[in-house]
Design a protein around this motif. Structure first.
Motif, mmCIF file in Angstrom:
data_model
loop_
_atom_site.group_PDB
_atom_site.id
_atom_site.type_symbol
_atom_site.label_atom_id
_atom_site.label_comp_id
_atom_site.label_asym_id
_atom_site.label_seq_id
_atom_site.Cartn_x
_atom_site.Cartn_y
_atom_site.Cartn_z
ATOM 1 N N ALA A 71 -37.003 -32.044 18.755
ATOM 2 C CA ALA A 71 -36.735 -33.315 17.749
ATOM 3 C C ALA A 71 -37.800 -33.294 16.955
ATOM 4 O O ALA A 71 -38.840 -33.084 17.249
ATOM 5 C CB ALA A 71 -36.488 -34.404 18.702
ATOM 6 N N GLY A 72 -37.385 -33.595 15.640
ATOM 7 C CA GLY A 72 -38.611 -33.860 14.664
ATOM 8 C C GLY A 72 -38.882 -32.399 13.993
ATOM 9 O O GLY A 72 -39.598 -32.487 13.084
ATOM 10 N N TYR A 73 -38.401 -31.167 14.465
ATOM 11 C CA TYR A 73 -38.788 -30.005 14.078
ATOM 12 C C TYR A 73 -37.368 -29.227 13.421
ATOM 13 O O TYR A 73 -36.352 -29.411 13.963
ATOM 14 C CB TYR A 73 -39.510 -29.084 15.077
ATOM 15 C CG TYR A 73 -40.676 -29.692 15.190
ATOM 16 C CD1 TYR A 73 -41.929 -29.295 14.734
ATOM 17 C CD2 TYR A 73 -40.892 -30.906 16.386
ATOM 18 C CE1 TYR A 73 -43.183 -30.119 15.012
ATOM 19 C CE2 TYR A 73 -42.164 -31.462 16.477
ATOM 20 C CZ TYR A 73 -43.316 -31.022 15.954
ATOM 21 O OH TYR A 73 -44.428 -31.723 16.122
ATOM 22 N N LYS A 74 -37.709 -28.454 12.461
ATOM 23 C CA LYS A 74 -36.516 -27.397 11.981
ATOM 24 C C LYS A 74 -36.295 -26.338 12.901
ATOM 25 O O LYS A 74 -37.015 -25.753 13.674
ATOM 26 C CB LYS A 74 -37.140 -26.765 10.752
ATOM 27 C CG LYS A 74 -37.445 -27.610 9.632
ATOM 28 C CD LYS A 74 -38.073 -26.732 8.331
ATOM 29 C CE LYS A 74 -38.686 -27.511 7.246
ATOM 30 N NZ LYS A 74 -39.217 -26.596 6.194
ATOM 31 N N LEU A 121 -43.643 -24.453 15.553
ATOM 32 C CA LEU A 121 -42.597 -24.873 14.773
ATOM 33 C C LEU A 121 -43.004 -25.675 13.748
ATOM 34 O O LEU A 121 -44.127 -26.368 13.528
ATOM 35 C CB LEU A 121 -41.678 -25.967 15.587
ATOM 36 C CG LEU A 121 -41.089 -25.109 17.011
ATOM 37 C CD1 LEU A 121 -40.504 -26.167 18.122
ATOM 38 C CD2 LEU A 121 -40.078 -24.146 16.672
ATOM 39 N N ALA A 122 -41.798 -25.879 12.586
ATOM 40 C CA ALA A 122 -42.062 -26.649 11.443
ATOM 41 C C ALA A 122 -41.589 -27.935 11.396
ATOM 42 O O ALA A 122 -40.386 -28.025 11.609
ATOM 43 C CB ALA A 122 -41.615 -25.770 10.391
ATOM 44 N N ARG A 123 -42.335 -28.678 11.040
ATOM 45 C CA ARG A 123 -41.753 -30.262 11.150
ATOM 46 C C ARG A 123 -40.629 -30.254 9.937
ATOM 47 O O ARG A 123 -40.559 -29.708 8.933
ATOM 48 C CB ARG A 123 -42.941 -31.368 10.620
ATOM 49 C CG ARG A 123 -43.748 -31.644 11.852
ATOM 50 C CD ARG A 123 -44.498 -32.751 11.343
ATOM 51 N NE ARG A 123 -45.389 -32.907 12.633
ATOM 52 C CZ ARG A 123 -45.137 -33.703 13.723
ATOM 53 N NH1 ARG A 123 -43.756 -34.230 13.900
ATOM 54 N NH2 ARG A 123 -45.944 -33.858 14.447
ATOM 55 N N GLU A 124 -39.800 -31.095 10.486
ATOM 56 C CA GLU A 124 -38.674 -31.373 9.542
ATOM 57 C C GLU A 124 -38.951 -32.275 8.281
ATOM 58 O O GLU A 124 -40.216 -33.065 8.477
ATOM 59 C CB GLU A 124 -37.426 -32.240 10.073
ATOM 60 C CG GLU A 124 -36.546 -31.458 11.156
ATOM 61 C CD GLU A 124 -35.509 -32.316 11.685
ATOM 62 O OE1 GLU A 124 -35.678 -33.560 11.683
ATOM 63 O OE2 GLU A 124 -34.722 -31.838 12.324
ATOM 64 N N GLY A 125 -38.645 -32.242 7.182
ATOM 65 C CA GLY A 125 -38.992 -32.869 5.800
ATOM 66 C C GLY A 125 -40.477 -32.199 5.238
ATOM 67 O O GLY A 125 -40.748 -32.787 4.217
ATOM 68 N N THR A 126 -40.733 -31.141 5.519
ATOM 69 C CA THR A 126 -41.894 -30.257 4.976
ATOM 70 C C THR A 126 -41.499 -28.902 4.495
ATOM 71 O O THR A 126 -40.166 -28.479 4.824
ATOM 72 C CB THR A 126 -43.061 -30.256 6.008
ATOM 73 O OG1 THR A 126 -42.594 -29.081 6.955
ATOM 74 C CG2 THR A 126 -43.428 -31.275 6.758
ATOM 75 N N SER A 127 -42.205 -28.335 3.885
ATOM 76 C CA SER A 127 -41.914 -27.100 3.234
ATOM 77 C C SER A 127 -42.463 -25.984 4.159
ATOM 78 O O SER A 127 -42.247 -24.814 3.945
ATOM 79 C CB SER A 127 -42.442 -26.868 1.840
ATOM 80 O OG SER A 127 -43.949 -27.140 1.537
ATOM 81 N N ASP A 128 -43.054 -26.469 5.127
ATOM 82 C CA ASP A 128 -43.661 -25.450 6.221
ATOM 83 C C ASP A 128 -42.664 -24.922 6.732
ATOM 84 O O ASP A 128 -41.541 -25.072 7.005
ATOM 85 C CB ASP A 128 -44.405 -26.239 7.381
ATOM 86 C CG ASP A 128 -45.626 -27.028 6.879
ATOM 87 O OD1 ASP A 128 -46.064 -26.694 5.819
ATOM 88 O OD2 ASP A 128 -46.136 -27.881 7.548
ATOM 89 N N GLU A 129 -43.083 -23.397 7.395
ATOM 90 C CA GLU A 129 -42.186 -22.502 7.743
ATOM 91 C C GLU A 129 -42.734 -22.353 9.313
ATOM 92 O O GLU A 129 -44.069 -22.458 9.554
ATOM 93 C CB GLU A 129 -42.218 -21.083 7.239
ATOM 94 C CG GLU A 129 -41.667 -21.013 5.849
ATOM 95 C CD GLU A 129 -41.245 -19.594 5.518
ATOM 96 O OE1 GLU A 129 -40.805 -18.383 6.089
ATOM 97 O OE2 GLU A 129 -42.274 -19.213 4.307
#
Length: 167
Positions: A71-74, A121-129
């Motif tokens: 939850a909260g992560y891509k 893991l990358a957070r949702e709503g960010t451009s992180d991978e």
């Protein structure tokens, strides 16, 4: 004396007909999966599922895909490649042709890569991978770069769709 010779011959025969990696490694391996943060669901193509951190028994010879959800992560997936390990070369050097065939067939000379699997893991709503980490927590590569490097090989066993070659 004759019994000792027979016992030695029997032992040598058993050793020659079995693969060294089969004897030393076995055909399964404990495979550890961790995520940052902990508590992600990990679903493997083998049908196994766990919450991270977790350790499952896996076949050494089987390529896998693991899907990770938190939850909260891509959501992301990692391709796990079964690679030929160094044990097979020992068989060849020591003249164990039969052992090399046995180990090659049952996968005991293989290792799973990456192992252990540690994913930030990358957070949702960010451009992180999502990235792969080593045991010290250092970034090894992005999950995407790793998957791209093994995708064609892994697709041969798990199929092009699961390997990400087809939508």
């Amino acid at each position: 004396m004759k019994n000792m010779v027979l016992a030695a011959v029997a032992a040598a025969s058993a050793f020659a007909t079995g693969g060294c990696a089969t004897v030393l490694n076995g055909t399964n391996v404990d495979y550890t999966t961790e995520t940052r943060p902990d508590g992600a669901t990990a679903k493997f193509t083998s049908g196994q599922e766990c919450k991270t951190p977790c350790t499952l028994e896996m076949k050494r010879k089987t390529d896998q895909r693991v899907d990770l959800f938190a939850a909260g992560y891509k959501p992301t997936y990692v391709l796990i490649q079964s690679k030929l390990g160094g044990g097979s070369f020992g068989n060849i050097l020591l003249g164990g042709g039969i052992g090399a065939v046995v180990d090659g067939t049952n996968g005991s000379s293989n290792r799973l890569y990456p192992r252990p699997l540690i994913v930030q893991l990358a957070r949702e709503g960010t451009s992180d991978e999502a990235v792969l980490l080593d045991e010290k927590g250092t970034v090894v590569s992005t999950v995407q770069a790793h998957n791209d490097s093994v995708r064609l090989d892994v697709a041969k066993t798990i199929g092009p769709k699961l390997a990400g070659l087809e939508d």
